[in-house]
Scaffold this active site. Structure first.
Site, PDB file in Angstrom:
ATOM      1  N   PRO A 165       0.834  -1.199   0.000  1.00  0.00           N
ATOM      2  CA  PRO A 165       0.000   0.000   0.000  1.00  0.00           C
ATOM      3  C   PRO A 165       0.872   1.255   0.000  1.00  0.00           C
ATOM      4  O   PRO A 165       2.063   1.196   0.329  1.00  0.00           O
ATOM      5  CB  PRO A 165      -0.799  -0.113   1.310  1.00  0.00           C
ATOM      6  CG  PRO A 165      -0.502  -1.472   1.854  1.00  0.00           C
ATOM      7  CD  PRO A 165       0.794  -1.906   1.274  1.00  0.00           C
TER       8      PRO A 165
ATOM      9  N   GLU B 199      -2.435   0.562 -14.209  1.00  0.00           N
ATOM     10  CA  GLU B 199      -3.496   1.569 -14.348  1.00  0.00           C
ATOM     11  C   GLU B 199      -2.915   2.880 -13.879  1.00  0.00           C
ATOM     12  O   GLU B 199      -2.594   3.033 -12.699  1.00  0.00           O
ATOM     13  CB  GLU B 199      -4.729   1.177 -13.527  1.00  0.00           C
ATOM     14  CG  GLU B 199      -5.978   1.968 -13.909  1.00  0.00           C
ATOM     15  CD  GLU B 199      -6.221   3.173 -13.018  1.00  0.00           C
ATOM     16  OE1 GLU B 199      -5.405   4.123 -13.056  1.00  0.00           O
ATOM     17  OE2 GLU B 199      -7.212   3.164 -12.285  1.00  0.00           O
TER      18      GLU B 199
END
Length: 479
Positions: free
Chosen positions: A173, A247
């Site tokens: 993360p 992405e």
């Protein structure tokens, strides 16, 4: 204050001896503490994933789906805790935290069903001399780098297909938003996931990221982030042949034709742009509106901007929170200032929120007389700023919409079917939304050009985590 969030590596929660405070961008208060990982923790996570690879692949789709079901049920039980962590670390509103949480639930549900359906596919033999089957098998260890704007949603996009495919996963993360990831890691521990199937490790972004990318263990590296980060990852990861899935954000155009439903267009543009303080990769970035209706659309956008309640608050108290930090707010306001200095006009907002608890709050903003060469049009804003450009010819609007290296999402509003089709056919974007917007776990999400490769969501996302094995036998051969 809650206990310190720990890394999750090899089926165990890990303290590191180093902690970092988590500060809310909405209040400036310390809202949590995290164990802080380093390169050795990242390498341990990779080894744990590699050690789990054979077992997890052999478990089969039904068994993997059962584990996903167990984790989903635990996630549902922990909804309030997960959403509270997201709100604390991002400053987003309670209502906007629901999307993060719900996509995690939806991803585990959708891909558990997909795991149960994985089966060999027969392939015809033109000569009739052989039988063939195509098997989809796990690619190996997958590493996922995920962005901070949707901490749980972005993990969900990777977690579901990786678990379904049987690819052990290491998630890094963002250092800005690892509090909710720590809660998820604890939930994985509580349900007793097999060791190494899922690993969550965070710390300094470059140190952790480079340790993961440079290793020869990962077969796949998948990223939600910026194009610059993707290029860095590819350079560092060239120690071995790896698959990449990216992405990388967008610069979404909105084409508003002269016969558009202006209330619908204003509602959707404002909702997408002011939700999550504009920190959404598919948010409208360049609103191209026909001269005949430009003034009417701007009036509607200004009205909606003024109606947005901005601040830090509990459920129902506010509509929009802060940007992720003061530096992000500084950048967004610099885009506004640059546009004004080049001749644009601010007709709503354009400043920090007065008397806000921190300097990360920016008013919902509408700018008119924007030109294509202004930074506010050329760069992804990633903030609550709507920039309006006018056009008189649809071909010109399409050309301006396509004049970007990004190619993620685009929007078209109008009534004339032929003009809409003209736009849809010509727009160079992975997603084109007509007179509305729809995102869901079963719908492919991906871009063209520098907005990335492959896609998240839908069954197509499984392709990143699977490799194809062909098994061929002569017709006379025993099975």
């Amino acid at each position: 204050m809650a206990e310190t969030g720990r890394l999750y590596i090899g089926g165990r929660l890990r303290d590191t001896g180093v902690t970092r405070e988590v500060v809310s961008p909405a209040t400036g208060d310390v809202v949590g503490r995290l164990a802080w990982g380093g390169a050795d923790d990242a390498r341990d996570a990779l080894v744990a994933a590699r050690d789990a690879q054979q077992m997890w692949a052999a478990a089969g789709g039904d068994a993997r789906a059962e584990w996903m079901d167990r984790l989903r049920e635990r996630v549902i039980d922990a909804e309030r805790e997960l959403r509270t962590a997201v709100v604390a670390e991002t400053g987003k509103t309670w209502g906007q935290s629901e999307e993060d949480y719900q996509l995690l639930v939806d991803s585990l549900s959708f891909y558990a069903a997909a795991a149960r359906d994985l089966a060999p596919e027969p392939l015809a033999d033109r000569a009739g001399t052989h039988t063939h089957e195509l098997r989809s098998e796990p690619i190996g260890v997958a590493v996922a780098f995920v962005a901070w704007n949707f901490p749980l949603l972005n993990i969900a996009y990777k977690l579901g297909p990786a678990m379904a495919a049987g690819a052990p996963l290491v998630v890094k993360p963002s250092a800005k938003t690892s509090l909710s990831a720590a809660v998820l890691g604890r939930l994985c521990s509580e349900v007793g996931l097999p060791a190494g199937v899922v690993n969550l490790v965070w710390g300094d972004d470059v140190e952790i990221g480079d340790a993961l990318s440079s290793s020869e263990i990962p077969a796949l590296i998948t990223l939600i982030g910026s194009a610059d980060t993707a290029k860095h990852v590819m350079r560092v990861a060239s120690t071995s042949v790896k698959r990449f899935s990216f992405e990388l954000g967008g610069n979404a155009p909105v084409i508003v034709l002269p016969d558009a439903d202006l209330d619908r267009a204003a509602d959707i543009v404002a909702t997408l742009k002011f939700a999550n303080a504009g920190q959404v990769c598919v948010a409208p970035n360049r609103v191209l509106v026909h001269d005949d209706v430009a003034d009417d659309l701007v009036a509607r956008l200004v009205h909606r901007a003024h109606d947005v309640r901005v601040g830090a608050g509990g459920p129902g108290a506010v509509d929009m929170g802060p940007l992720i930090d003061e530096a992000a707010a500084d950048r967004v306001l610099s885009l506004v200032d640059d546009a004004v200095s080049a001749g644009a006009r601010v007709v709503a907002g354009g400043r920090r929120l007065p008397d806000a608890p921190t300097n990360a709050f920016v008013q919902p903003t509408v700018i008119v007389d924007v030109e294509a060469d202004m930074r506010v049009a050329a760069e992804e804003i990633f903030g609550p700023v709507i920039g309006v450009q006018r056009f008189s010819d649809t071909r010109d609007a399409i050309d301006r919409a396509n004049a970007t290296t990004a190619g993620l999402s685009a929007f078209v509003f109008g009534s004339d079917a032929s003009e809409i089709a003209r736009c849809v056919d010509a727009l160079q974007f992975g997603e084109v939304h007509v007179n509305g917007v729809k995102y869901a776990i079963e719908l492919p999400h991906g871009g063209m050009k520098q907005s990335g490769s492959s896609c998240d969501c839908s069954l197509r996302a499984l392709d990143d985590y699977l490799v194809t094995k062909r098994v061929s036998r002569p017709v006379s051969s025993p099975a």
